[in-house]
Design a protein around this motif. Structure first.
Motif, mmCIF file in Angstrom:
data_model
loop_
_atom_site.group_PDB
_atom_site.id
_atom_site.type_symbol
_atom_site.label_atom_id
_atom_site.label_comp_id
_atom_site.label_asym_id
_atom_site.label_seq_id
_atom_site.Cartn_x
_atom_site.Cartn_y
_atom_site.Cartn_z
ATOM 1 N N ILE A 24 17.939 44.900 -0.793
ATOM 2 C CA ILE A 24 16.776 45.097 -1.655
ATOM 3 C C ILE A 24 15.703 45.652 -0.734
ATOM 4 C CG2 ILE A 24 15.015 43.943 -3.046
ATOM 5 C CD1 ILE A 24 17.215 41.712 -3.457
ATOM 6 N N SER A 25 15.121 46.754 -1.122
ATOM 7 C CA SER A 25 14.148 47.323 -0.204
ATOM 8 C C SER A 25 12.914 46.434 -0.153
ATOM 9 C CB SER A 25 13.764 48.729 -0.648
ATOM 10 O OG SER A 25 13.107 48.628 -1.888
ATOM 11 N N LEU A 26 12.259 46.504 0.937
ATOM 12 C CA LEU A 26 11.067 45.674 1.096
ATOM 13 C C LEU A 26 9.910 46.340 0.362
ATOM 14 C CD1 LEU A 26 11.427 44.796 4.860
ATOM 15 C CD2 LEU A 26 11.756 43.264 2.943
ATOM 16 N N ASP A 27 10.112 46.474 -0.932
ATOM 17 C CA ASP A 27 9.050 47.152 -1.684
ATOM 18 C C ASP A 27 7.884 46.208 -1.871
ATOM 19 O OD1 ASP A 27 9.126 45.879 -4.559
ATOM 20 O OD2 ASP A 27 11.185 46.097 -3.863
ATOM 21 N N ASP A 28 6.809 46.780 -2.252
ATOM 22 C CA ASP A 28 5.568 46.036 -2.308
ATOM 23 C C ASP A 28 5.623 44.785 -3.182
ATOM 24 O OD1 ASP A 28 3.155 45.813 -1.249
ATOM 25 O OD2 ASP A 28 2.345 47.678 -2.055
ATOM 26 N N SER A 29 6.288 44.878 -4.367
ATOM 27 C CA SER A 29 6.182 43.745 -5.293
ATOM 28 C C SER A 29 7.015 42.545 -4.837
ATOM 29 C CB SER A 29 6.551 44.170 -6.706
ATOM 30 O OG SER A 29 7.931 44.420 -6.756
ATOM 31 N N SER A 30 8.248 42.769 -4.360
ATOM 32 C CA SER A 30 9.038 41.616 -3.921
ATOM 33 C C SER A 30 8.374 40.987 -2.694
ATOM 34 C CB SER A 30 10.479 42.014 -3.616
ATOM 35 O OG SER A 30 10.518 42.839 -2.475
ATOM 36 N N LEU A 31 7.832 41.833 -1.872
ATOM 37 C CA LEU A 31 7.169 41.347 -0.665
ATOM 38 C C LEU A 31 5.906 40.559 -1.018
ATOM 39 C CD1 LEU A 31 7.506 41.521 2.399
ATOM 40 C CD2 LEU A 31 5.861 43.388 2.369
ATOM 41 N N ARG A 32 5.199 41.076 -2.013
ATOM 42 C CA ARG A 32 3.949 40.411 -2.402
ATOM 43 C C ARG A 32 4.226 38.978 -2.849
ATOM 44 N NH1 ARG A 32 2.104 43.114 -6.831
ATOM 45 N NH2 ARG A 32 1.863 45.033 -5.650
ATOM 46 N N ASP A 33 5.286 38.802 -3.658
ATOM 47 C CA ASP A 33 5.627 37.452 -4.132
ATOM 48 C C ASP A 33 6.004 36.536 -2.971
ATOM 49 O OD1 ASP A 33 5.171 38.357 -6.605
ATOM 50 O OD2 ASP A 33 7.280 38.520 -7.215
ATOM 51 N N THR A 34 6.848 37.067 -2.100
ATOM 52 C CA THR A 34 7.287 36.244 -0.963
ATOM 53 C C THR A 34 6.115 35.844 -0.087
ATOM 54 O OG1 THR A 34 9.262 37.591 -0.969
ATOM 55 C CG2 THR A 34 8.952 36.154 0.924
ATOM 56 N N LEU A 35 5.269 36.800 0.189
ATOM 57 C CA LEU A 35 4.127 36.503 1.062
ATOM 58 C C LEU A 35 3.143 35.551 0.401
ATOM 59 C CD1 LEU A 35 3.409 39.892 2.844
ATOM 60 C CD2 LEU A 35 4.568 37.878 3.735
ATOM 61 N N TRP A 36 3.024 35.668 -0.884
ATOM 62 C CA TRP A 36 2.141 34.756 -1.619
ATOM 63 C C TRP A 36 2.649 33.324 -1.498
ATOM 64 C CZ3 TRP A 36 -2.363 33.587 -3.089
ATOM 65 C CH2 TRP A 36 -2.583 32.645 -4.093
ATOM 66 N N GLU A 37 3.975 33.174 -1.735
ATOM 67 C CA GLU A 37 4.565 31.831 -1.596
ATOM 68 C C GLU A 37 4.379 31.300 -0.180
ATOM 69 O OE1 GLU A 37 8.739 31.855 -2.713
ATOM 70 O OE2 GLU A 37 8.153 32.847 -4.583
ATOM 71 N N PHE A 38 4.564 32.187 0.781
ATOM 72 C CA PHE A 38 4.435 31.793 2.184
ATOM 73 C C PHE A 38 3.005 31.338 2.488
ATOM 74 C CE2 PHE A 38 4.190 33.083 6.823
ATOM 75 C CZ PHE A 38 4.942 32.015 7.276
ATOM 76 N N GLN A 39 2.070 32.061 1.915
ATOM 77 C CA GLN A 39 0.664 31.716 2.104
ATOM 78 C C GLN A 39 0.370 30.293 1.598
ATOM 79 O OE1 GLN A 39 -1.722 35.243 1.251
ATOM 80 N NE2 GLN A 39 -3.287 33.850 0.483
ATOM 81 N N ILE A 40 0.936 29.975 0.431
ATOM 82 C CA ILE A 40 0.760 28.623 -0.121
ATOM 83 C C ILE A 40 1.389 27.594 0.818
ATOM 84 C CG2 ILE A 40 1.318 27.093 -2.080
ATOM 85 C CD1 ILE A 40 -0.456 29.298 -3.025
ATOM 86 N N GLU A 41 2.573 27.921 1.313
ATOM 87 C CA GLU A 41 3.252 26.996 2.230
ATOM 88 C C GLU A 41 2.441 26.777 3.504
ATOM 89 O OE1 GLU A 41 7.165 28.534 2.830
ATOM 90 O OE2 GLU A 41 7.926 27.572 1.013
ATOM 91 N N LEU A 42 1.841 27.850 3.980
ATOM 92 C CA LEU A 42 0.999 27.713 5.175
ATOM 93 C C LEU A 42 -0.168 26.777 4.892
ATOM 94 C CD1 LEU A 42 0.728 31.399 6.457
ATOM 95 C CD2 LEU A 42 1.949 29.523 7.557
#
Ligand SMILES: Nc1nc2c(ncn2[C@@H]2O[C@H](COP(=O)(O)OP(=O)(O)OP(=O)(O)O)[C@@H](O)[C@H]2O)c(=O)[nH]1
Ligand SMILES: [Mg+2]
Length: 302
Positions: A24-42
């Protein structure tokens, strides 16, 4: 130590590896979701919002933006991003030993913070460290407020074989500390470690008292002691003490009590003041001098 943040960092590596392996390419939308979740985890690991946002921004740049290096594993990208952030935040640094070596004696260090964070214990640990390095420390009993505070300090002093300067209960702590510095000068002692009573950052009178201590004695360092487990509370209190009294460095205690790791990043990011030490237990030797490399190693296991 800092296991919570460490496990979040490595779990991000896993998520991204699944993404790349599945092509799956690291396109903006899949990345945005992952990073958002990561931000919450941080943030669950006591990383303050602006720091979590900055981490996520650096990761994003490294994963898809101008800093992307083709062929680098996602795990390595995550590590590099963390190194970058840690370098960025800990540009504010203090080498305590070098400071002691180079500053004109007697040096005055004043320890401040809210109740029960470990000020008095940390003073004893630092006194031990100074003794081990052939300096002569003396203690100033500037906590003239809490019953038993002076006895607690005396007990440490007796164990370590050093002097304490104290006045009667209820005395003006600015005067006690002034006296201790005069005493150090006369006796050629190297460092005065001044205790103060714990106080809430919201107590106007007690914050005034700290300002007076600093005005009368012009400390070489005002050291703010708080708990590594205090999370956002520690950040808020540090900001308040910095604004109202002025601080030069942090010591974060109780790292051994399951500190998640984010508090250290957050207090430095917000106050722009360095961390001198971590407290890692109740014994005199449980004092870890801060170093960026050691700190990174806790997360990245390098
Ligand atoms: N586990 C752990 N306990 C610590 C550490 N540092 C201090 N403590 C404990 O925390 C408690 C409070 O420590 P003190 O040094 O009395 O704290 P204080 O800030 O001087 O407290 P007040 O003078 O009442 O404001 C004591 O039981 C200490 O042994 C640490 O790094 N780890
Ligand atoms: Mg105390």
């Amino acid at each position: 130590m800092f296991e919570a943040l460490k496990s979040k960092i490595s779990s991000l590596s896993k998520i991204k590896e699944v993404l790349t392996e599945g092509e799956i390419s690291l396109d903006d939308s899949s990345l945005r979701d992952t990073l958002w979740e990561f931000q919450i985890e941080l943030m669950e690991c006591d990383v303050a919002l602006p720091v979590a946002e900055r981490i996520s921004e650096v990761l994003r740049e490294r994963l898809i933006g101008k800093k992307r290096k083709i062929g680098t594993s996602v795990e390595e990208i995550v590590r590099e991003a963390f190194r970058e952030i840690v370098d960025e935040i800990f540009i504010h640094s203090l080498d305590f030993d070098e400071f002691i070596e180079k500053t004109e004696k007697p040096i005055l260090l004043v320890f401040i913070g809210v109740n029960g964070t470990g000020k008095t214990t940390t003073i004893a640990k630092i006194a031990k460290r100074l003794l081990d390095n052939d300096y002569t420390p003396i203690l100033a009993s500037g906590d003239t407020f809490r019953a038993g505070a002076e006895e607690q300090l005396r007990e440490h002093a007796e164990r370590l074989g050093i002097r304490v300067i104290a006045h009667r209960y209820g005395a003006d702590p600015a005067a006690v500390i002034y006296d201790a510095v005069a005493h150090a000068r006369a006796r050629k002692a190297d460092v005065v470690l001044a205790d103060t009573s714990g106080r809430m950052h919201t107590n106007v009178n007690l914050m005034d008292q700290l300002r007076k201590i600093c005005r009368v004695n012009t400390p070489d360092l005002v050291i703010f002691v708080d708990e590594a487990i205090a999370g956002n509370d520690a950040v808020e209190r540090a900001m308040r003490f910095e604004r109202e009294v002025g601080i030069d460095a942090h010591i974060l205690t109780k790292v051994d009590a399951d500190a998640k790791g984010g508090t250290a990043l957050s207090v430095v990011y917000e106050t722009k003041k360095p961390i001198a030490f971590f407290g890692t237990g109740q014994r005199y030797e449980d004092l870890k001098k801060f170093s960026k490399d050691w700190f990174l190693k806790q997360f990245l296991g390098e």
